[in-house]
Design an enzyme around this catalytic site. Structure first.
Site, PDB file in Angstrom:
ATOM      1  N   ASP A 210       0.832  -1.199   0.000  1.00 22.00           N
ATOM      2  CA  ASP A 210       0.000   0.000   0.000  1.00 22.00           C
ATOM      3  C   ASP A 210       0.872   1.256   0.000  1.00 22.00           C
ATOM      4  O   ASP A 210       0.543   2.249   0.653  1.00 22.00           O
ATOM      5  CB  ASP A 210      -0.927  -0.016   1.221  1.00 22.00           C
ATOM      6  CG  ASP A 210      -2.073   0.984   1.097  1.00 22.00           C
ATOM      7  OD1 ASP A 210      -2.364   1.419  -0.026  1.00 22.00           O
ATOM      8  OD2 ASP A 210      -2.649   1.345   2.134  1.00 22.00           O
TER       9      ASP A 210
ATOM     10  N   CYS B 147     -23.713  -0.918   3.654  1.00 18.10           N
ATOM     11  CA  CYS B 147     -22.865   0.275   3.634  1.00 18.10           C
ATOM     12  C   CYS B 147     -23.635   1.504   4.117  1.00 18.10           C
ATOM     13  O   CYS B 147     -24.664   1.868   3.549  1.00 18.10           O
ATOM     14  CB  CYS B 147     -22.321   0.523   2.230  1.00 18.10           C
ATOM     15  SG  CYS B 147     -21.246   1.970   2.133  1.00 18.10           S
TER      16      CYS B 147
ATOM     17  N   CYS C 292     -18.710  -3.503   5.778  1.00 16.99           N
ATOM     18  CA  CYS C 292     -18.794  -4.440   4.652  1.00 16.99           C
ATOM     19  C   CYS C 292     -18.003  -5.717   4.918  1.00 16.99           C
ATOM     20  O   CYS C 292     -18.277  -6.763   4.310  1.00 16.99           O
ATOM     21  CB  CYS C 292     -18.344  -3.779   3.349  1.00 16.99           C
ATOM     22  SG  CYS C 292     -16.622  -3.251   3.314  1.00 16.99           S
TER      23      CYS C 292
ATOM     24  N   CYS D  84     -19.797  -9.734   5.836  1.00 16.78           N
ATOM     25  CA  CYS D  84     -19.460 -10.707   4.790  1.00 16.78           C
ATOM     26  C   CYS D  84     -19.425 -12.131   5.338  1.00 16.78           C
ATOM     27  O   CYS D  84     -18.680 -12.420   6.283  1.00 16.78           O
ATOM     28  CB  CYS D  84     -18.103 -10.355   4.173  1.00 16.78           C
ATOM     29  SG  CYS D  84     -17.583 -11.532   2.890  1.00 16.78           S
TER      30      CYS D  84
END
Length: 279
Positions: free
Chosen positions: A62, A126, A172, A176
């Site tokens: 990242d 969301c 989110c 899941c």
């Protein structure tokens, strides 16, 4: 994987429903993953070098404009979920990605098939409807972007939806089904620091800038700086003040803490404090 043993998804949902608690994204409660991953990748590359001799390489996590999730998908590490994160059968999505770019030819891995089926729980949950369609994310609406990368005021239309999320958002991932299989990390680096999984808004608001810098030393949170930290907390405190379930005693404490800091705050934080007090 970054999930520390003390994290429990049911408890995370409960905290989101407690307006006076401060919710920090699960990945950010320990040491800065950029440093941890980069060091481990560097060590891994050096081990490879001992086996094959000198070769050209560079490590990333990242930290450069690489399409990390797409590279990982093509490498067969998982498939792309509808929330755009990478999903893996054994680890769900609660892991970091890192890369070593090399000048050595390697065999090509087979891509993984998608296993999301008709599920769209991540889209439905969301808070700001940032997942505008399967595999499409509008970062301008995403609470993670708004509370971390965004240097400006939080758009008013998204402040209520932020709730008590003061750094990032995990909804989110929490929803899941594949994260039922998420593994727990054994790395001490990712253990929770300074009670960030249990802190209240008032506790974090009480930190001076010096305390913020010291307690977040070696943490990814430190990068956003004290001003954005206070901005985010002010929004969450305003949402708590507007919540009918918060007791009068707690509301008085929140209001008093905000008012005490209003005169000394810069214009960005002061605007969010005023919004909170007007809640």
């Amino acid at each position: 994987n970054y999930l520390s043993p003390e994290i429990d998804f049911d408890h995370e949902w409960q905290r989101l429903a407690e307006p006076t608690q401060a919710v920090v994204s699960m990945y950010a409660r320990g040491r800065d993953y950029h440093k941890v991953m980069r060091n481990r990748l560097q060590e891994f590359a050096q081990r490879i070098e001992k086996q094959i001799g000198a070769f050209g390489y560079r490590v990333f996590t990242d930290s450069a404009p690489l399409m990390e999730v797409e590279l990982a998908r093509k490498a067969g590490l998982g498939w792309r979920g509808k929330h755009t994160l990478l999903l893996n059968r054994e680890s769900g999505s609660t892991f970091f990605l890192g890369e070593i770019l090399v000048d050595v030819p390697l065999p090509i891995d087979q891509e993984e098939d998608s296993h999301c089926g008709t599920c769209q729980s991540c889209i439905d949950v969301c808070p700001t409807q940032a997942i505008t369609a399967p595999y499409q994310l509008d970062a301008r609406r995403c609470i993670s972007y708004l509370t971390i990368e965004n240097p400006d005021a939080i758009p008013v239309e998204f402040r209520r939806a932020m709730g008590n999320r003061v750094y990032g958002c995990d909804d989110c991932q929490l929803i899941c089904p594949w994260n039922k299989f998420a593994q727990r990390t054994a790395l001490p680096d990712f253990a929770e620091r300074h009670g960030l999984g249990r802190a209240s808004l008032l506790q974090l608001w009480s930190w001076t800038e010096e305390e913020f810098e010291k307690r977040h030393e070696g943490s990814a949170i430190r990068r956003i700086g004290y001003t954005r930290w206070r901005r985010n907390l002010a929004v969450a405190m305003g949402n708590a003040l507007a919540d009918g379930e918060v007791s009068e005693i707690e509301q008085r404490s929140l209001r008093k803490a905000l008012l005490a800091c209003l005169p000394s705050s810069d214009s960005l934080v002061a605007e969010h404090i005023q919004w909170a007090l007007d809640a």
